[in-house]
Motif scaffolding. Structure first.
Motif, PDB file in Angstrom:
ATOM      1  N   ILE A 129     -35.608  37.659 -34.487  1.00 56.37           N
ATOM      2  CA  ILE A 129     -36.593  36.597 -34.672  1.00 56.37           C
ATOM      3  C   ILE A 129     -37.944  37.137 -34.207  1.00 56.37           C
ATOM      4  CG2 ILE A 129     -35.008  34.651 -34.473  1.00 56.37           C
ATOM      5  CD1 ILE A 129     -35.868  34.366 -31.542  1.00 56.37           C
ATOM      6  N   GLY A 130     -39.012  36.361 -34.447  1.00 59.66           N
ATOM      7  CA  GLY A 130     -40.344  36.750 -34.016  1.00 59.66           C
ATOM      8  C   GLY A 130     -40.918  35.758 -33.028  1.00 59.66           C
ATOM      9  N   THR A 131     -42.119  36.021 -32.584  1.00 57.00           N
ATOM     10  CA  THR A 131     -42.745  35.153 -31.595  1.00 57.00           C
ATOM     11  C   THR A 131     -42.868  33.732 -32.128  1.00 57.00           C
ATOM     12  OG1 THR A 131     -44.603  34.989 -30.059  1.00 57.00           O
ATOM     13  CG2 THR A 131     -45.140  35.616 -32.321  1.00 57.00           C
ATOM     14  N   GLY A 132     -42.586  32.772 -31.270  1.00 56.44           N
ATOM     15  CA  GLY A 132     -42.651  31.361 -31.653  1.00 56.44           C
ATOM     16  C   GLY A 132     -41.378  30.817 -32.248  1.00 56.44           C
ATOM     17  N   GLU A 133     -40.497  31.689 -32.731  1.00 55.85           N
ATOM     18  CA  GLU A 133     -39.226  31.224 -33.278  1.00 55.85           C
ATOM     19  C   GLU A 133     -38.261  30.875 -32.145  1.00 55.85           C
ATOM     20  OE1 GLU A 133     -37.819  33.007 -37.115  1.00 55.85           O
ATOM     21  OE2 GLU A 133     -39.160  34.623 -36.518  1.00 55.85           O
ATOM     22  N   THR A 134     -37.250  30.094 -32.470  1.00 51.62           N
ATOM     23  CA  THR A 134     -36.392  29.515 -31.441  1.00 51.62           C
ATOM     24  C   THR A 134     -35.183  30.391 -31.118  1.00 51.62           C
ATOM     25  OG1 THR A 134     -37.042  27.280 -32.098  1.00 51.62           O
ATOM     26  CG2 THR A 134     -35.014  27.490 -30.823  1.00 51.62           C
ATOM     27  N   ILE A 135     -34.980  30.642 -29.839  1.00 54.58           N
ATOM     28  CA  ILE A 135     -33.747  31.262 -29.356  1.00 54.58           C
ATOM     29  C   ILE A 135     -32.688  30.165 -29.272  1.00 54.58           C
ATOM     30  CG2 ILE A 135     -32.619  32.427 -27.422  1.00 54.58           C
ATOM     31  CD1 ILE A 135     -35.480  33.418 -26.625  1.00 54.58           C
ATOM     32  N   GLN A 136     -31.537  30.399 -29.873  1.00 49.87           N
ATOM     33  CA  GLN A 136     -30.473  29.399 -29.883  1.00 49.87           C
ATOM     34  C   GLN A 136     -29.355  29.796 -28.921  1.00 49.87           C
ATOM     35  OE1 GLN A 136     -29.271  29.001 -33.988  1.00 49.87           O
ATOM     36  NE2 GLN A 136     -31.096  27.847 -34.549  1.00 49.87           N
ATOM     37  N   ILE A 137     -28.993  28.880 -28.056  1.00 51.72           N
ATOM     38  CA  ILE A 137     -27.876  29.087 -27.139  1.00 51.72           C
ATOM     39  C   ILE A 137     -26.584  28.804 -27.889  1.00 51.72           C
ATOM     40  CG2 ILE A 137     -26.840  28.428 -24.946  1.00 51.72           C
ATOM     41  CD1 ILE A 137     -29.596  29.630 -24.616  1.00 51.72           C
ATOM     42  N   PRO A 138     -25.700  29.800 -28.067  1.00 53.12           N
ATOM     43  CA  PRO A 138     -24.487  29.564 -28.854  1.00 53.12           C
ATOM     44  C   PRO A 138     -23.486  28.688 -28.106  1.00 53.12           C
ATOM     45  CG  PRO A 138     -24.422  31.754 -27.899  1.00 53.12           C
ATOM     46  CD  PRO A 138     -25.782  31.192 -27.572  1.00 53.12           C
ATOM     47  N   SER A 139     -22.714  27.925 -28.859  1.00 55.46           N
ATOM     48  CA  SER A 139     -21.720  27.046 -28.239  1.00 55.46           C
ATOM     49  C   SER A 139     -20.640  27.840 -27.516  1.00 55.46           C
ATOM     50  CB  SER A 139     -21.073  26.155 -29.307  1.00 55.46           C
ATOM     51  OG  SER A 139     -20.495  26.957 -30.338  1.00 55.46           O
ATOM     52  N   GLN A 140     -20.404  29.106 -27.929  1.00 59.09           N
ATOM     53  CA  GLN A 140     -19.378  29.930 -27.289  1.00 59.09           C
ATOM     54  C   GLN A 140     -19.766  30.375 -25.885  1.00 59.09           C
ATOM     55  OE1 GLN A 140     -20.821  30.409 -30.271  1.00 59.09           O
ATOM     56  NE2 GLN A 140     -19.501  31.567 -31.683  1.00 59.09           N
ATOM     57  N   SER A 141     -21.059  30.283 -25.555  1.00 59.61           N
ATOM     58  CA  SER A 141     -21.521  30.816 -24.268  1.00 59.61           C
ATOM     59  C   SER A 141     -22.785  30.085 -23.834  1.00 59.61           C
ATOM     60  CB  SER A 141     -21.787  32.324 -24.366  1.00 59.61           C
ATOM     61  OG  SER A 141     -22.282  32.822 -23.134  1.00 59.61           O
ATOM     62  N   PRO A 142     -22.656  29.016 -23.064  1.00 58.88           N
ATOM     63  CA  PRO A 142     -23.850  28.283 -22.641  1.00 58.88           C
ATOM     64  C   PRO A 142     -24.710  29.031 -21.622  1.00 58.88           C
ATOM     65  CG  PRO A 142     -21.889  27.353 -21.630  1.00 58.88           C
ATOM     66  CD  PRO A 142     -21.411  28.352 -22.643  1.00 58.88           C
ATOM     67  N   ASN A 143     -24.152  30.066 -20.994  1.00 56.93           N
ATOM     68  CA  ASN A 143     -24.900  30.834 -20.004  1.00 56.93           C
ATOM     69  C   ASN A 143     -25.475  32.085 -20.650  1.00 56.93           C
ATOM     70  OD1 ASN A 143     -24.369  29.118 -17.733  1.00 56.93           O
ATOM     71  ND2 ASN A 143     -22.285  29.924 -17.696  1.00 56.93           N
ATOM     72  N   VAL A 144     -26.723  31.980 -21.088  1.00 52.47           N
ATOM     73  CA  VAL A 144     -27.399  33.077 -21.782  1.00 52.47           C
ATOM     74  C   VAL A 144     -28.538  33.580 -20.917  1.00 52.47           C
ATOM     75  CG1 VAL A 144     -28.817  33.690 -23.794  1.00 52.47           C
ATOM     76  CG2 VAL A 144     -26.757  32.296 -24.080  1.00 52.47           C
ATOM     77  N   ALA A 145     -28.649  34.902 -20.829  1.00 52.85           N
ATOM     78  CA  ALA A 145     -29.730  35.528 -20.076  1.00 52.85           C
ATOM     79  C   ALA A 145     -30.733  36.140 -21.035  1.00 52.85           C
ATOM     80  CB  ALA A 145     -29.183  36.601 -19.136  1.00 52.85           C
ATOM     81  N   GLY A 146     -32.016  36.026 -20.714  1.00 52.02           N
ATOM     82  CA  GLY A 146     -33.076  36.635 -21.502  1.00 52.02           C
ATOM     83  C   GLY A 146     -33.763  37.720 -20.712  1.00 52.02           C
ATOM     84  N   GLU A 147     -34.176  38.771 -21.408  1.00 51.69           N
ATOM     85  CA  GLU A 147     -34.721  39.958 -20.746  1.00 51.69           C
ATOM     86  C   GLU A 147     -35.933  40.471 -21.503  1.00 51.69           C
ATOM     87  OE1 GLU A 147     -31.351  42.509 -21.147  1.00 51.69           O
ATOM     88  OE2 GLU A 147     -30.256  41.596 -19.481  1.00 51.69           O
ATOM     89  N   ALA A 148     -37.034  40.685 -20.803  1.00 50.82           N
ATOM     90  CA  ALA A 148     -38.227  41.282 -21.399  1.00 50.82           C
ATOM     91  C   ALA A 148     -38.104  42.799 -21.376  1.00 50.82           C
ATOM     92  CB  ALA A 148     -39.466  40.842 -20.631  1.00 50.82           C
ATOM     93  N   GLU A 149     -38.484  43.435 -22.484  1.00 53.24           N
ATOM     94  CA  GLU A 149     -38.336  44.887 -22.581  1.00 53.24           C
ATOM     95  C   GLU A 149     -39.435  45.496 -23.458  1.00 53.24           C
ATOM     96  OE1 GLU A 149     -34.410  46.214 -23.501  1.00 53.24           O
ATOM     97  OE2 GLU A 149     -33.450  44.435 -22.653  1.00 53.24           O
ATOM     98  N   LEU A 150     -39.794  46.728 -23.145  1.00 53.11           N
ATOM     99  CA  LEU A 150     -40.621  47.524 -24.047  1.00 53.11           C
ATOM    100  C   LEU A 150     -39.727  48.068 -25.157  1.00 53.11           C
ATOM    101  CD1 LEU A 150     -43.459  48.983 -24.503  1.00 53.11           C
ATOM    102  CD2 LEU A 150     -42.340  50.968 -23.447  1.00 53.11           C
ATOM    103  N   ALA A 151     -40.170  47.952 -26.407  1.00 57.03           N
ATOM    104  CA  ALA A 151     -39.412  48.494 -27.541  1.00 57.03           C
ATOM    105  C   ALA A 151     -40.182  49.643 -28.171  1.00 57.03           C
ATOM    106  CB  ALA A 151     -39.141  47.412 -28.580  1.00 57.03           C
ATOM    107  N   ILE A 152     -39.438  50.670 -28.557  1.00 55.73           N
ATOM    108  CA  ILE A 152     -39.997  51.834 -29.247  1.00 55.73           C
ATOM    109  C   ILE A 152     -39.722  51.686 -30.747  1.00 55.73           C
ATOM    110  CG2 ILE A 152     -39.870  54.346 -29.515  1.00 55.73           C
ATOM    111  CD1 ILE A 152     -38.685  54.387 -26.623  1.00 55.73           C
ATOM    112  N   ILE A 153     -40.716  51.955 -31.574  1.00 55.68           N
ATOM    113  CA  ILE A 153     -40.541  51.955 -33.024  1.00 55.68           C
ATOM    114  C   ILE A 153     -40.582  53.405 -33.505  1.00 55.68           C
ATOM    115  CG2 ILE A 153     -41.338  51.070 -35.239  1.00 55.68           C
ATOM    116  CD1 ILE A 153     -40.586  48.869 -33.258  1.00 55.68           C
ATOM    117  N   ILE A 154     -39.508  53.846 -34.149  1.00 61.49           N
ATOM    118  CA  ILE A 154     -39.436  55.216 -34.664  1.00 61.49           C
ATOM    119  C   ILE A 154     -40.332  55.351 -35.899  1.00 61.49           C
ATOM    120  CG2 ILE A 154     -37.906  56.985 -35.629  1.00 61.49           C
ATOM    121  CD1 ILE A 154     -37.521  56.483 -32.639  1.00 61.49           C
ATOM    122  N   GLY A 155     -41.023  56.489 -36.003  1.00 64.74           N
ATOM    123  CA  GLY A 155     -41.966  56.685 -37.102  1.00 64.74           C
ATOM    124  C   GLY A 155     -41.564  57.729 -38.122  1.00 64.74           C
TER     125      GLY A 155
END
Length: 290
Positions: free
Chosen positions: A121-147
């Motif tokens: 997803i992209g910025t502003g789009e909704t993260i959905q908590i799945p019914s299989q796992s109500p305990n979801v953790a979110g993590e900020a990370e630097l991402a590398i884009i291969i060129g």
């Protein structure tokens, strides 16, 4: 150079960003007489990214005028692209995070996993908590884009094979992961569990890589922060490591690990903030089966 993808006339179009103005690639093409792709992933895959960067650095900065673009305040950003060939992740890349999850220092090689395109997803789009796992953790990370297409990359060649970097949020279904560490891949793979963008930024537009600070932010409060210098596996090592397993392709995305995760629930707003980048922000909802 800064690139992004925005929603424009019911489609997703690549833009080049100069200061606070976004220019559609079709305008760039008119200014240059080129026919560069208007899709950011194709721009990378067809090798046009480097042509655009060279043009921008040599003359393009002086050929783009604000009246021909859109103010950054008026555009709506999509993910950089939705169908990269591969999205990888590195787990437990800061000592504090490794001790949090396993209670012991990391092994000699990094913990790795992959994310499906359906998780993007992209910025502003909704993260959905799945019914299989109500305990979801979110993590900020630097991402590398291969060129560039590459394999068996030496760490010293890191800068030659990457396009740039972006912000990302990586989600994990903690209930599933805690059942058994071998379930990590399933815990990482739910829909909406990988947000990235809004901007791809080349290294020359950023401060020293090792000094970049990554913050995991929940509802406006900083929960975890650290700098790239404190990664156990540095970005150059990570790219080299993956390239010795499989061929990397332009547009492949590598999430480099988080300074810390935070549990999220419906109504929360999760944010990744990194030095030199616009914020990546996503609201959170519980998934409702239709």
């Amino acid at each position: 150079m800064k690139l992004a993808t925005i929603y424009h006339e019911d489609s997703e179009k690549a833009v080049l960003i100069k200061q606070e103005t976004a220019y559609l690639m079709n305008h760039v093409n008119k200014a240059t007489g080129k026919q560069w792709s208007e899709d950011l992933l194709l721009l990378l895959q067809k090798g046009e990214f480097h042509e655009v960067r060279d043009w921008y650095e040599k003359e393009g900065k002086n050929q783009l005028y604000p009246e021909n673009g859109f103010s950054m305040n008026t555009v709506s950003f999509a993910p950089l692209f939705r169908h990269p060939e591969k999205v990888f992740g590195v787990g437990m890349n800061y000592l504090e995070k490794a001790l949090e999850l396993s209670g012991k220092p990391p092994e000699e090689e990094p913990v790795i996993f992959m994310k499906p395109n359906s998780s993007i997803i992209g910025t502003g789009e909704t993260i959905q908590i799945p019914s299989q796992s109500p305990n979801v953790a979110g993590e900020a990370e630097l991402a590398i884009i291969i060129g560039k297409t590459c394999e068996n990359v030496k760490e010293s060649d890191f800068w030659d094979v990457i396009a740039g970097f972006t912000t990302s949020l990586d989600m994990t279904a903690r209930d599933i992961q805690n059942l058994n560490p071998r379930f990590l891949q399933r815990a990482k793979s739910f829909n909406t569990f990988c947000s990235f963008g809004p901007c791809l930024i080349t290294a020359d537009e950023l401060p020293e890589l090792s000094s970049l600070k990554i913050e995991t932010i929940l509802n406006g409060s900083v929960c975890h922060e650290n700098v790239i210098a404190n990664m156990m596996y540095q970005p150059a090592f990570i790219v080299s490591f993956f390239s010795q397993i499989m061929t990397l392709q332009p547009g492949d995305v590598i999430l480099t690990g988080t300074p810390g995760s935070v549990l999220i629930q419906e109504g929360d707003v999760l944010e990744c903030r990194i030095t030199g980048f616009p914020s990546l922000t996503n609201p959170v909802k519980s998934h409702v089966h239709k």
